[in-house]
Design a protein around this motif. Structure first.
Motif, PDB file in Angstrom:
ATOM      1  N   UNK A  43      -7.438   1.479  -4.133  1.00 19.11           N
ATOM      2  CA  UNK A  43      -8.226   2.488  -5.118  1.00 19.11           C
ATOM      3  C   UNK A  43      -6.809   2.141  -6.284  1.00 19.11           C
ATOM      4  N   UNK A  44      -6.388   3.403  -7.168  1.00 22.04           N
ATOM      5  CA  UNK A  44      -5.313   3.028  -8.035  1.00 22.04           C
ATOM      6  C   UNK A  44      -4.422   4.307  -8.450  1.00 22.04           C
ATOM      7  N   UNK A  45      -5.118   5.040  -6.996  1.00 17.69           N
ATOM      8  CA  UNK A  45      -4.012   6.167  -6.630  1.00 17.69           C
ATOM      9  C   UNK A  45      -3.802   6.058  -4.878  1.00 17.69           C
ATOM     10  N   UNK A  46      -4.136   5.555  -4.452  1.00 17.95           N
ATOM     11  CA  UNK A  46      -4.254   4.731  -3.045  1.00 17.95           C
ATOM     12  C   UNK A  46      -3.027   3.475  -2.254  1.00 17.95           C
ATOM     13  N   UNK A  47      -2.335   2.990  -3.415  1.00 23.43           N
ATOM     14  CA  UNK A  47      -1.689   1.936  -3.141  1.00 23.43           C
ATOM     15  C   UNK A  47      -0.876   2.370  -1.502  1.00 23.43           C
ATOM     16  N   UNK A  48       0.275   3.350  -2.045  1.00 22.40           N
ATOM     17  CA  UNK A  48       1.264   3.610  -1.156  1.00 22.40           C
ATOM     18  C   UNK A  48       0.650   3.885  -0.310  1.00 22.40           C
ATOM     19  N   UNK A  49      -0.529   4.451   0.544  1.00 16.58           N
ATOM     20  CA  UNK A  49      -0.879   4.371   1.370  1.00 16.58           C
ATOM     21  C   UNK A  49      -1.581   2.649   1.879  1.00 16.58           C
ATOM     22  N   UNK A  50      -2.518   2.175   1.166  1.00 16.85           N
ATOM     23  CA  UNK A  50      -3.133   1.062   1.909  1.00 16.85           C
ATOM     24  C   UNK A  50      -1.307   0.103   1.907  1.00 16.85           C
ATOM     25  N   UNK A  51      -0.010   0.329   1.304  1.00 19.46           N
ATOM     26  CA  UNK A  51       0.806  -0.647   1.720  1.00 19.46           C
ATOM     27  C   UNK A  51       1.601  -0.258   2.987  1.00 19.46           C
ATOM     28  N   UNK A  52       1.090   1.032   3.806  1.00 14.64           N
ATOM     29  CA  UNK A  52       1.582   1.699   4.968  1.00 14.64           C
ATOM     30  C   UNK A  52       0.719   1.347   6.063  1.00 14.64           C
ATOM     31  N   UNK A  53      -0.400   1.488   5.831  1.00 14.50           N
ATOM     32  CA  UNK A  53      -1.185   0.979   6.761  1.00 14.50           C
ATOM     33  C   UNK A  53      -1.046  -1.162   7.017  1.00 14.50           C
ATOM     34  N   UNK A  54      -1.006  -0.873   5.905  1.00 13.32           N
ATOM     35  CA  UNK A  54      -1.039  -2.998   6.374  1.00 13.32           C
ATOM     36  C   UNK A  54       0.936  -3.038   7.032  1.00 13.32           C
ATOM     37  N   UNK A  55       1.349  -2.238   7.024  1.00 13.21           N
ATOM     38  CA  UNK A  55       2.798  -2.502   6.928  1.00 13.21           C
ATOM     39  C   UNK A  55       3.380  -2.301   8.390  1.00 13.21           C
ATOM     40  N   UNK A  56       2.553  -1.300   9.113  1.00 11.59           N
ATOM     41  CA  UNK A  56       1.952  -0.784  10.042  1.00 11.59           C
ATOM     42  C   UNK A  56       1.115  -1.689  11.406  1.00 11.59           C
ATOM     43  N   UNK A  57       0.331  -2.330  10.594  1.00 12.83           N
ATOM     44  CA  UNK A  57      -0.918  -3.678  10.936  1.00 12.83           C
ATOM     45  C   UNK A  57      -0.542  -4.714  12.176  1.00 12.83           C
ATOM     46  N   UNK A  58       1.058  -5.537  11.916  1.00 13.95           N
ATOM     47  CA  UNK A  58       1.713  -6.379  12.393  1.00 13.95           C
ATOM     48  C   UNK A  58       1.879  -7.358  11.352  1.00 13.95           C
ATOM     49  N   UNK A  59       1.347  -7.344  10.237  1.00 11.59           N
ATOM     50  CA  UNK A  59       1.710  -8.556   9.738  1.00 11.59           C
ATOM     51  C   UNK A  59       3.198  -9.284   9.294  1.00 11.59           C
ATOM     52  N   UNK A  60       2.528 -10.441   8.987  1.00 11.30           N
ATOM     53  CA  UNK A  60       4.547 -11.054   8.974  1.00 11.30           C
ATOM     54  C   UNK A  60       4.798 -10.332   7.380  1.00 11.30           C
ATOM     55  N   UNK A  61       3.570 -10.213   6.123  1.00 11.55           N
ATOM     56  CA  UNK A  61       3.730 -10.488   5.036  1.00 11.55           C
ATOM     57  C   UNK A  61       2.846  -9.937   4.398  1.00 11.55           C
ATOM     58  N   UNK A  62       3.369  -9.348   3.021  1.00 11.14           N
ATOM     59  CA  UNK A  62       1.700  -8.213   2.076  1.00 11.14           C
ATOM     60  C   UNK A  62       2.161  -9.194   0.748  1.00 11.14           C
ATOM     61  N   UNK A  63       0.539  -9.810   0.275  1.00 14.99           N
ATOM     62  CA  UNK A  63       0.630 -10.270  -0.923  1.00 14.99           C
ATOM     63  C   UNK A  63      -0.040  -9.380  -1.606  1.00 14.99           C
ATOM     64  N   UNK A  64       1.291  -8.853  -2.895  1.00 12.43           N
ATOM     65  CA  UNK A  64       0.469  -8.077  -3.952  1.00 12.43           C
ATOM     66  C   UNK A  64       0.462  -8.404  -5.317  1.00 12.43           C
ATOM     67  N   UNK A  65      -0.937  -7.891  -5.279  1.00 13.10           N
ATOM     68  CA  UNK A  65      -1.647  -8.098  -6.543  1.00 13.10           C
ATOM     69  C   UNK A  65      -1.201  -7.517  -7.856  1.00 13.10           C
ATOM     70  N   UNK A  66       0.170  -6.950  -8.711  1.00 12.03           N
ATOM     71  CA  UNK A  66      -0.008  -6.368  -9.747  1.00 12.03           C
ATOM     72  C   UNK A  66       1.486  -7.110 -10.768  1.00 12.03           C
TER      73      UNK A  66
END
Length: 300
Positions: A43-66
């Protein structure tokens, strides 16, 4: 490699194209390139939390639509990490996506990202806050303030609101004082209507974005106090990419810029990548060289 797509299903771009269409194209294109994929909504106010969660999940890259604000938020989380940032141009101007050489069509951009290479890019940092495009005060701050008071729901209505806000500021350009030091040098007084520090210098012949993502220099742009006509000429040259030739704008480069605002008001603000922030009495800006891993389309 493993890539995660971050998608705000309430954004105008996503609603216009369709979340399912974007997700399907992402999954098919990246899997065809041999990558594992996952999709995350926020959601609009959850971006940073979502980014941190993805970054700590072991992924090699995050594709950000925005747009630039979303790219800036992602960079604030990913700078200094091994996780690469891919930008899908889902904003109004998409200036950082342009710097990365991304196609401006979201579907075409997904295809380009699936086979992209990872490069190291510079980011700017203002009092500890990361930015990918620019820190600005004066003219742009007032324009963003006016735009935020208007109603807009789609990309095109936001563009109209931005254009209207810029026109209103042109009628009565702000004038303010600051002190500036470049690379630790002596402070010089500046009386200005427009001031911006950019993550690498703007290119020539196009909208205001950097052609180099790893040039290692901040761009410094500031004007004299502007008349209406001078403000119009600056807007014209900004759009045309001829700002370096504008008679009312001074340009410079540095690796560190320190700004002091001796007559700061409690309500004074600055703009970082299109977002309003509180302006502090002293702002220390530096370039962090090659601190962010980014996905850049392969040139054929």
């Amino acid at each position: 490699m493993k890539f995660s797509l971050l998608l705000n299903v309430h954004s105008g771009t996503v609603q216009d194209i369709g979340a399912e269409v974007i997700e399907d194209k992402f999954s098919k294109s990246f899997k065809a390139a041999g990558h594992d994929t996952s999709v995350h909504h926020f959601g609009s106010g959850d971006l940073i939390e979502a980014l941190k969660k993805c970054a700590s999940s072991g992924c090699d890259g995050i594709i950000m639509c925005g747009g630039d604000g979303s790219a800036s938020a992602a960079a604030s989380v990913l700078t200094g990490s091994d996780v690469a940032l891919g930008v899908l141009p889902g904003g109004t101007m998409n200036l950082y996506a342009r710097s990365l050489g991304m196609p401006l069509d979201v579907i075409e951009a997904i295809e380009a990202l699936a086979s992209a290479e990872i490069r190291k890019a510079d980011v700017g940092c203002a009092n500890g806050r990361i930015f990918v495009h620019q820190f600005a005060t004066g003219f742009q701050t007032r324009a963003v303030k006016l735009r935020e008071k208007m109603d807009f729901g789609s990309k095109f209505s936001k563009m109209f609101a931005s254009t209207k806000a810029i026109f209103n500021v042109t009628v009565n350009p702000p004038i303010y004082k600051l002190e500036m030091s470049l690379d630790g040098g002596q402070f010089q007084p500046v009386k200005s209507s427009l001031f911006a520090v950019t993550n690498n210098i703007f290119g020539v012949g196009h909208l205001p974005y950097a052609d180099e993502i790893d040039g290692g220099k901040l761009g410094v742009y500031f004007s004299e106090p502007l008349s209406r006509l001078a403000a119009v000429k600056i807007i014209r040259d900004t759009v045309l990419g001829t700002l370096h030739d504008n008679e009312f704008v001074s340009t410079d480069t540095a690796e560190q810029v320190t700004l002091r605002f001796p007559k700061l008001k409690q309500s004074d603000q600055a703009v970082i990548d299109g977002e309003l922030i509180k302006l502090e009495e002293q702002v220390d800006i530096k370039i962090m060289k090659q601190a962010l891993r980014v996905l850049v389309p392969n040139k054929v």
